[in-house]
Design a protein around this motif. Structure first.
Motif, PDB file in Angstrom:
ATOM      1  N   ASN A  44      -1.876  -0.176  10.654  1.00  0.00           N
ATOM      2  CA  ASN A  44      -0.943   0.795  11.234  1.00  0.00           C
ATOM      3  C   ASN A  44       0.391   0.832  10.500  1.00  0.00           C
ATOM      4  O   ASN A  44       1.407   1.240  11.064  1.00  0.00           O
ATOM      5  N   ILE A  45       0.406   0.444   9.232  1.00  0.00           N
ATOM      6  CA  ILE A  45       1.642   0.472   8.451  1.00  0.00           C
ATOM      7  C   ILE A  45       1.848   1.856   7.845  1.00  0.00           C
ATOM      8  O   ILE A  45       0.887   2.589   7.593  1.00  0.00           O
ATOM      9  N   ALA A  46       3.104   2.217   7.592  1.00  0.00           N
ATOM     10  CA  ALA A  46       3.433   3.494   6.952  1.00  0.00           C
ATOM     11  C   ALA A  46       2.897   3.503   5.515  1.00  0.00           C
ATOM     12  O   ALA A  46       2.600   2.453   4.939  1.00  0.00           O
ATOM     13  N   PRO A  47       2.764   4.682   4.906  1.00  0.00           N
ATOM     14  CA  PRO A  47       2.257   4.772   3.531  1.00  0.00           C
ATOM     15  C   PRO A  47       3.058   3.923   2.550  1.00  0.00           C
ATOM     16  O   PRO A  47       4.287   3.877   2.604  1.00  0.00           O
ATOM     17  N   LEU A  48       2.326   3.290   1.638  1.00  0.00           N
ATOM     18  CA  LEU A  48       2.947   2.444   0.614  1.00  0.00           C
ATOM     19  C   LEU A  48       3.204   3.289  -0.633  1.00  0.00           C
ATOM     20  O   LEU A  48       2.507   3.173  -1.648  1.00  0.00           O
ATOM     21  N   ASP A 151      10.521   2.597  12.875  1.00  0.00           N
ATOM     22  CA  ASP A 151       9.127   2.791  13.263  1.00  0.00           C
ATOM     23  C   ASP A 151       8.275   2.438  12.052  1.00  0.00           C
ATOM     24  O   ASP A 151       8.289   3.154  11.048  1.00  0.00           O
ATOM     25  N   LEU A 152       7.512   1.355  12.116  1.00  0.00           N
ATOM     26  CA  LEU A 152       6.743   0.889  10.962  1.00  0.00           C
ATOM     27  C   LEU A 152       5.535   1.760  10.664  1.00  0.00           C
ATOM     28  O   LEU A 152       4.939   1.645   9.592  1.00  0.00           O
ATOM     29  N   GLU A 153       5.155   2.634  11.581  1.00  0.00           N
ATOM     30  CA  GLU A 153       4.036   3.533  11.316  1.00  0.00           C
ATOM     31  C   GLU A 153       4.491   4.784  10.577  1.00  0.00           C
ATOM     32  O   GLU A 153       3.669   5.525  10.043  1.00  0.00           O
TER      33      GLU A 153
END
Length: 482
Positions: A44-48, A151-153
């Motif tokens: 559920n992490i944001a795009p790298l 927000d980490l997502e």
């Protein structure tokens, strides 16, 4: 006319289509910024998003492959930026699996593919939010700061409190009870000075200086019951230093426990000796122990290089609000020739993470400062050499499931603290850290602020800045010593 329009549209589509032909494959690792190669990430992490070292050419596209699926992402403005929705769909598909990523760059009129790297997608999620303070990395400019949440997502950052609301005072030392957005505490210094305490529907500002204590409250940590908060009370000063920007140290400090219900400071003689410095208290997740750092008192700054802090703990009884008499020392500073700071126990009670440095208790400018991981069952250090760098690693916190750690590090440039994440396996093995994802890779070098005191939060914190400002203009809630 329709035929002409159709022909023009066909030409445009052909001209804009991406040429995914690979002319050459190099036996060379791709150099990304940030370095997101061969890491473990939450689903559920944001795009790298990333860019590529200019020496390897102009990045053209990236190919992601997992479980028979293939996704080609075209570069834009010199970086690979993944669409958020499709990125999350892919991570959901790859949960517990490994994504293979191949990056192709344009160099010498050729499309050159570099060696693929892997993204292992863990089955365990990360808490959705982190809170941190953004501050200038020095001691002259401190009046432009705020406590923010991310927000980490996604890439969305919103304020919890910006000090322009409270006349540019210092805001610091935020802490959340069980990572709850409804229970937190932080301090305001100078204008509107006081300790802001949010406990469900209750919001109050405490006047924490008493005649019997050294100073106002500092360095908070909640008891899991939500009734008590451990603080230290410190007489702190700072000075110039020949090998680093600034040195911060205590000339006296004690540990205390505050009872929210009674508005009283509990008597803790075990952590209030004039012959020693106590600081950085934290409770165990089961609430049965109070951990803290303690050092024999020294004449500072003359003897600061000899000032080393042990890691200690005391039993705590939440029913009676009392601490045991026997101090258990888990880390002997003189034996280790290192000083301990910031003890934090994992949610399952198995591990304790801290920061160790050559001396002192404020390691954020010490280049030798490293993270330290202890197995509390075996009472031994777990090597985590792959996590530490040649520069400062300092403040850290655990996610609610204990599988992720966030920590601050100066490894990018030696000046600004950035936030890094690492996966922690059940046996305590830590994976290669990765940098907090930002929308533009260039933001990691263009942001002229340090990320300070990262704390996981399980939900979004309501911005009550104006309520806090209004309360700050009224009388403070007084505290007393039991």
């Amino acid at each position: 006319m329709k035929k002409i329009l159709s022909f023009i549209l066909a030409v445009c589509l052909t001209a804009c289509s991406l040429n995914t032909t690979v002319d050459e494959t190099k036996n060379e690792a791709v150099r990304l910024f940030p370095d997101y190669t061969d890491i473990t990430i939450p689903y559920n992490i944001a795009p790298l998003n990333f860019s590529v070292s200019p020496e390897q050419g102009e990045v053209r596209f990236a190919v992601l492959e997992v479980d028979g699926g293939r996704w080609v992402v075209e570069a834009s403005d010199g970086q690979i930026a993944f669409p958020v929705k499709k990125w999350h769909a892919w991570l959901e598909r790859a949960k517990g699996k490994t994504i293979r990523v191949t990056v192709v760059c344009r160099r010498e009129d050729k499309n050159i593919a570099y060696l693929p790297y892997s993204l292992h997608v863990a089955a365990e999620p990360i808490d959705r939010y982190i809170a941190y303070r953004l501050i200038e990395p020095g001691y002259e400019v401190w009046n432009r700061m705020g406590i923010y949440q991310r927000d980490l997502e996604t890439f969305k950052q919103t304020p919890i409190l910006e000090n322009k609301i409270t006349e540019n005072n210092c805001v610091n030392c935020h802490s959340f009870c069980n990572r709850s957005p409804e229970q937190y505490v932080f301090h305001m210094r100078a204008s509107f000075g006081g300790t802001v305490l949010k406990n469900g529907d209750m919001l109050e500002i405490l006047d924490t200086k008493t005649k019997q204590t050294l100073s106002s409250f500092t360095y908070p940590y909640w008891h899991p019951s939500g009734r008590f908060i451990a603080f230290s009370i410190n007489k702190t000063t700072q000075g110039f230093h020949p090998t680093q920007r600034v040195e911060v140290y205590d000339v006296a400090s004690d540990g205390i426990v505050y009872d929210i219900k009674k508005h009283k400071i509990l008597s803790v003689p075990q952590t209030s000796s004039a012959h020693s410095f106590e600081t950085f208290p934290s409770f165990s997740p089961d609430g049965k122990y109070l951990y803290f750092c303690s050092a024999p008192a020294k004449a500072v700054p003359d003897s600061i290089s000899e000032l080393r802090y042990n890691l200690c703990r005391l039993a705590f009884d939440a029913e009676t609000g009392t601490l045991g008499n026997n101090v258990d020392t888990l880390f002997y500073a003189d034996q280790e020739k290192r000083s301990f700071s910031f003890p934090r126990v994992s949610p399952d009670g198995r591990f304790l993470m801290g920061t160790v440095s050559a001396y002192g208790t404020f390691p954020i400018w010490h280049k030798d400062a490293d993270l330290y991981l202890m197995d509390l069952q075996a009472r031994r250090e777990i090597p985590i050499l792959g996590v530490n760098s040649l520069d400062t690693e300092s403040y850290h916190s655990w996610s609610s499931n204990g599988r992720w750690v966030v920590f601050s590090s100066r490894r990018l440039d030696g000046l600004y603290t950035r936030l890094f994440f690492s996966y922690v396996s059940a046996p305590g093995e830590m994976e290669k850290p990765f940098l907090l994802p930002l929308l533009q890779a260039s933001e990691n070098t263009s942001c002229m602020k340090s990320f300070n005191i990262p704390e996981f939060v399980t939900g979004k914190v309501k911005n009550e800045s104006m309520v806090i400002r209004a309360l700050a203009e009224q009388d403070r809630v007084g505290v007393s010593v039991e």
